[in-house]
Write a protein that holds these residues in place. Structure first.
Motif, mmCIF file in Angstrom:
data_model
loop_
_atom_site.group_PDB
_atom_site.id
_atom_site.type_symbol
_atom_site.label_atom_id
_atom_site.label_comp_id
_atom_site.label_asym_id
_atom_site.label_seq_id
_atom_site.Cartn_x
_atom_site.Cartn_y
_atom_site.Cartn_z
ATOM 1 N N HIS A 273 -6.831 10.030 9.986
ATOM 2 C CA HIS A 273 -7.353 11.173 9.209
ATOM 3 C C HIS A 273 -8.260 12.078 10.034
ATOM 4 O O HIS A 273 -8.328 13.284 9.795
ATOM 5 C CB HIS A 273 -8.096 10.659 7.978
ATOM 6 C CG HIS A 273 -7.176 10.084 6.950
ATOM 7 N ND1 HIS A 273 -6.724 8.795 7.002
ATOM 8 C CD2 HIS A 273 -6.601 10.642 5.862
ATOM 9 C CE1 HIS A 273 -5.916 8.567 5.986
ATOM 10 N NE2 HIS A 273 -5.822 9.678 5.278
ATOM 11 N N TYR B 264 -17.385 0.208 2.991
ATOM 12 C CA TYR B 264 -16.029 0.632 2.633
ATOM 13 C C TYR B 264 -15.166 -0.629 2.725
ATOM 14 O O TYR B 264 -15.396 -1.491 3.579
ATOM 15 C CB TYR B 264 -15.590 1.686 3.655
ATOM 16 C CG TYR B 264 -14.345 2.463 3.334
ATOM 17 C CD1 TYR B 264 -13.877 2.607 2.036
ATOM 18 C CD2 TYR B 264 -13.637 3.101 4.361
ATOM 19 C CE1 TYR B 264 -12.740 3.351 1.766
ATOM 20 C CE2 TYR B 264 -12.500 3.850 4.099
ATOM 21 C CZ TYR B 264 -12.051 3.960 2.802
ATOM 22 O OH TYR B 264 -10.931 4.699 2.543
ATOM 23 N N ASP C 182 -3.294 2.041 -4.223
ATOM 24 C CA ASP C 182 -4.356 2.292 -3.248
ATOM 25 C C ASP C 182 -5.166 1.000 -3.103
ATOM 26 O O ASP C 182 -4.878 -0.016 -3.769
ATOM 27 C CB ASP C 182 -5.210 3.515 -3.641
ATOM 28 C CG ASP C 182 -5.984 3.343 -4.946
ATOM 29 O OD1 ASP C 182 -6.052 2.217 -5.475
ATOM 30 O OD2 ASP C 182 -6.530 4.348 -5.429
ATOM 31 N N SER C 183 -6.195 1.030 -2.275
ATOM 32 C CA SER C 183 -6.940 -0.205 -1.999
ATOM 33 C C SER C 183 -7.567 -0.794 -3.254
ATOM 34 O O SER C 183 -7.603 -2.016 -3.416
ATOM 35 C CB SER C 183 -8.060 0.069 -0.988
ATOM 36 O OG SER C 183 -7.557 0.700 0.137
ATOM 37 N N SER D 219 -12.023 4.369 -1.455
ATOM 38 C CA SER D 219 -12.065 5.835 -1.513
ATOM 39 C C SER D 219 -12.030 6.308 -2.975
ATOM 40 O O SER D 219 -12.479 7.402 -3.279
ATOM 41 C CB SER D 219 -10.884 6.423 -0.736
ATOM 42 O OG SER D 219 -9.679 6.097 -1.377
ATOM 43 N N SER E 162 -8.283 9.585 -3.571
ATOM 44 C CA SER E 162 -7.705 8.390 -2.941
ATOM 45 C C SER E 162 -6.184 8.570 -2.932
ATOM 46 O O SER E 162 -5.662 9.505 -3.560
ATOM 47 C CB SER E 162 -8.059 7.138 -3.759
ATOM 48 O OG SER E 162 -7.231 7.071 -4.909
ATOM 49 N N THR E 163 -5.470 7.669 -2.279
ATOM 50 C CA THR E 163 -4.011 7.855 -2.181
ATOM 51 C C THR E 163 -3.347 7.846 -3.571
ATOM 52 O O THR E 163 -2.526 8.714 -3.866
ATOM 53 C CB THR E 163 -3.369 6.791 -1.269
ATOM 54 O OG1 THR E 163 -3.710 5.486 -1.738
ATOM 55 C CG2 THR E 163 -3.837 6.948 0.166
ATOM 56 N N TYR F 37 1.054 3.668 1.854
ATOM 57 C CA TYR F 37 1.500 4.157 3.157
ATOM 58 C C TYR F 37 2.686 3.363 3.709
ATOM 59 O O TYR F 37 3.171 3.660 4.798
ATOM 60 C CB TYR F 37 0.370 4.049 4.203
ATOM 61 C CG TYR F 37 -0.854 4.890 3.967
ATOM 62 C CD1 TYR F 37 -0.814 6.035 3.186
ATOM 63 C CD2 TYR F 37 -2.065 4.557 4.568
ATOM 64 C CE1 TYR F 37 -1.954 6.807 2.992
ATOM 65 C CE2 TYR F 37 -3.200 5.324 4.387
ATOM 66 C CZ TYR F 37 -3.150 6.443 3.604
ATOM 67 O OH TYR F 37 -4.272 7.203 3.436
ATOM 68 N N HIS G 36 0.849 -1.197 0.000
ATOM 69 C CA HIS G 36 0.000 0.000 0.000
ATOM 70 C C HIS G 36 0.887 1.251 0.000
ATOM 71 O O HIS G 36 2.029 1.222 0.464
ATOM 72 C CB HIS G 36 -0.941 0.002 1.219
ATOM 73 C CG HIS G 36 -1.916 1.132 1.172
ATOM 74 N ND1 HIS G 36 -1.719 2.314 1.840
ATOM 75 C CD2 HIS G 36 -3.071 1.275 0.478
ATOM 76 C CE1 HIS G 36 -2.731 3.138 1.579
ATOM 77 N NE2 HIS G 36 -3.569 2.530 0.763
ATOM 78 N N GLU H 22 -11.258 10.463 3.854
ATOM 79 C CA GLU H 22 -11.451 10.054 5.258
ATOM 80 C C GLU H 22 -11.289 11.236 6.210
ATOM 81 O O GLU H 22 -11.473 11.091 7.415
ATOM 82 C CB GLU H 22 -10.444 8.954 5.627
ATOM 83 C CG GLU H 22 -10.753 7.618 4.987
ATOM 84 C CD GLU H 22 -9.710 6.562 5.317
ATOM 85 O OE1 GLU H 22 -8.879 6.780 6.206
ATOM 86 O OE2 GLU H 22 -9.733 5.504 4.654
ATOM 87 N N HIS I 110 -7.467 13.389 1.699
ATOM 88 C CA HIS I 110 -8.141 12.101 1.520
ATOM 89 C C HIS I 110 -9.592 12.243 1.999
ATOM 90 O O HIS I 110 -9.851 12.980 2.962
ATOM 91 C CB HIS I 110 -7.401 11.036 2.349
ATOM 92 C CG HIS I 110 -7.755 9.638 1.968
ATOM 93 N ND1 HIS I 110 -8.843 8.980 2.517
ATOM 94 C CD2 HIS I 110 -7.188 8.784 1.081
ATOM 95 C CE1 HIS I 110 -8.907 7.764 1.990
ATOM 96 N NE2 HIS I 110 -7.915 7.612 1.111
ATOM 97 N N PHE J 54 -7.370 -6.068 6.501
ATOM 98 C CA PHE J 54 -8.531 -6.129 5.613
ATOM 99 C C PHE J 54 -8.106 -6.201 4.148
ATOM 100 O O PHE J 54 -8.810 -6.766 3.313
ATOM 101 C CB PHE J 54 -9.501 -4.949 5.862
ATOM 102 C CG PHE J 54 -9.048 -3.613 5.317
ATOM 103 C CD1 PHE J 54 -9.211 -3.291 3.982
ATOM 104 C CD2 PHE J 54 -8.463 -2.679 6.157
ATOM 105 C CE1 PHE J 54 -8.793 -2.059 3.483
ATOM 106 C CE2 PHE J 54 -8.046 -1.449 5.671
ATOM 107 C CZ PHE J 54 -8.209 -1.139 4.328
ATOM 108 N N MET J 55 -6.935 -5.645 3.831
ATOM 109 C CA MET J 55 -6.445 -5.667 2.454
ATOM 110 C C MET J 55 -6.026 -7.097 2.073
ATOM 111 O O MET J 55 -6.334 -7.571 0.977
ATOM 112 C CB MET J 55 -5.267 -4.711 2.293
ATOM 113 C CG MET J 55 -5.645 -3.258 2.535
ATOM 114 S SD MET J 55 -4.236 -2.144 2.451
ATOM 115 C CE MET J 55 -5.095 -0.565 2.563
HETATM 116 P P1 13P Z 1 -6.791 4.314 -0.275
HETATM 117 O O1 13P Z 1 -7.693 3.265 -0.816
HETATM 118 O O2 13P Z 1 -7.115 5.697 -0.769
HETATM 119 O O3 13P Z 1 -5.358 3.970 -0.529
HETATM 120 O O4 13P Z 1 -7.003 4.410 1.301
HETATM 121 C C1 13P Z 1 -6.784 3.328 2.155
HETATM 122 C C2 13P Z 1 -6.722 3.720 3.544
HETATM 123 O O5 13P Z 1 -6.622 2.930 4.435
HETATM 124 C C3 13P Z 1 -6.765 5.137 3.827
HETATM 125 O O6 13P Z 1 -6.579 5.358 5.171
#
Ligand code: 13P
Ligand code: SF4
Length: 302
Positions: free
Chosen positions: A174, A112, A40-41, A129, A213-214, A26, A24, A199, A197, A63-64
């Protein structure tokens, strides 16, 4: 063992075990650098669904990895940091969704992707997102119960005629970002564009120039005309942004925006997971098949 030696071993083991590494946005820079795909997710879900390989090493939160296991039950899915969770995903349970359905019998339930597999199994459709607005607007129902992120729910409500009922969950990272942070950053970096973002809290979103989104943020900065950007999300994203968007200056909106769970994945844990093919993430068949419906319905929309 130093990082270079660890990286060499990871590369060799990846080949030997027919593994792909997903990370991811992050994740720490050293972890991103060994990944086959960073995203991103939504991008990571698509990759888990479509990429070849017998093993997926998921550098992210649980969760990913669960989503990857649901979409690719034939693959071994590894979560190197076995205790990397998402506190927001724990803010709604499957039982709570069942009970909410009796209160809102006409509402579609949108989850989500930051939810447990059990919650996904109780929902009509998932979203991330990147596609939340599109997903909500794709539904035939006029009323939507949106779980668990109240901030994303309120953001979506700005772009739909449907009645969006927000759940009372939030991201602990966030939700900490304030309008005072935005004012301070704008003062410190005059002329810089503010990107946040979804969130983030509604009042922070009001003060931003763009919401993405990211990966959307990274694309926006790389393609943008401005020389400077203030980034309102987890600070790990700045590594990729600075690497992939040369000539652009990117500043964190808040230095407190650190997701400790995303930072649990260390290079040494990635190596260990490949050596031992553990810790594995699996989802029981009945839950997985119902959760898969909600995720696949989302993937078909976007
Ligand atoms: P994204 O899907 O935008 O990468 O966000 C995932 C997430 O956990 C944001 O806190
Ligand atoms: Fe969960 Fe927030 Fe961390 Fe994303 S940043 S994984 S939503 S706690």
């Amino acid at each position: 063992m130093d990082n270079n030696a660890i990286i060499e071993k990871i590369i060799a083991l990846k080949e030997e075990k027919d593994a792909i590494i997903l990370a991811h946005n992050y994740q720490e820079g050293v972890v991103q650098d060994v990944a086959d795909l960073i995203g991103d997710s939504l991008e990571l879900s698509r990759a888990a669904d479509s990429l070849d390989g017998s093993v997926i090493v998921f550098c992210g939160v649980d969760f990913m990895a669960e989503t990857a296991a649901i979409l690719s039950p034939q693959k071994i899915v590894l979560l190197p940091a076995h205790d990397a969770g998402c506190p927001m995903a724990e803010m709604v349970t499957a039982e709570e969704i069942r009970s909410a359905r009796t209160r809102f019998p006409d509402a579609a339930v949108v989850a989500y992707v930051n939810t447990t597999a059990e919650v996904k199994a109780e929902c009509d459709i998932c979203c991330t997102s990147a596609n939340a607005v599109k997903v909500v607007n794709s539904l035939p129902e006029d009323q939507v119960l949106f779980v668990p992120d109240r901030n994303l729910a309120r953001y979506v409500a700005r772009f739909t005629k449907k009645q969006v009922i927000p759940w009372e969950g939030y991201c602990i990272v966030h939700d900490l970002i304030t309008v005072e942070d935005v004012a301070l950053a704008k003062q410190r970096y005059p002329g810089a564009e503010v990107i946040v973002h979804p969130e983030c809290r509604p009042e922070v979103i009001d003060d931003a120039d763009y919401v993405y989104s990211t990966s959307g943020m990274i694309r926006h900065v790389c393609e943008g005309k401005k020389p400077a950007y203030i980034i309102g999300t987890e600070i790990g994203i700045l590594y990729r942004m600075q690497k992939e968007c040369p000539g652009k200056s990117c500043y964190p909106l808040s230095n407190r925006a650190v997701c400790s769970n995303m930072k649990k994945t260390k290079l040494s844990l990635v190596l260990q997971s490949l050596e031992n093919l553990a810790p594995r993430v699996t989802v029981p068949g009945d839950i997985a098949s119902r959760a898969r419906n909600a995720i696949e319905r989302m993937l078909a929309v976007t």
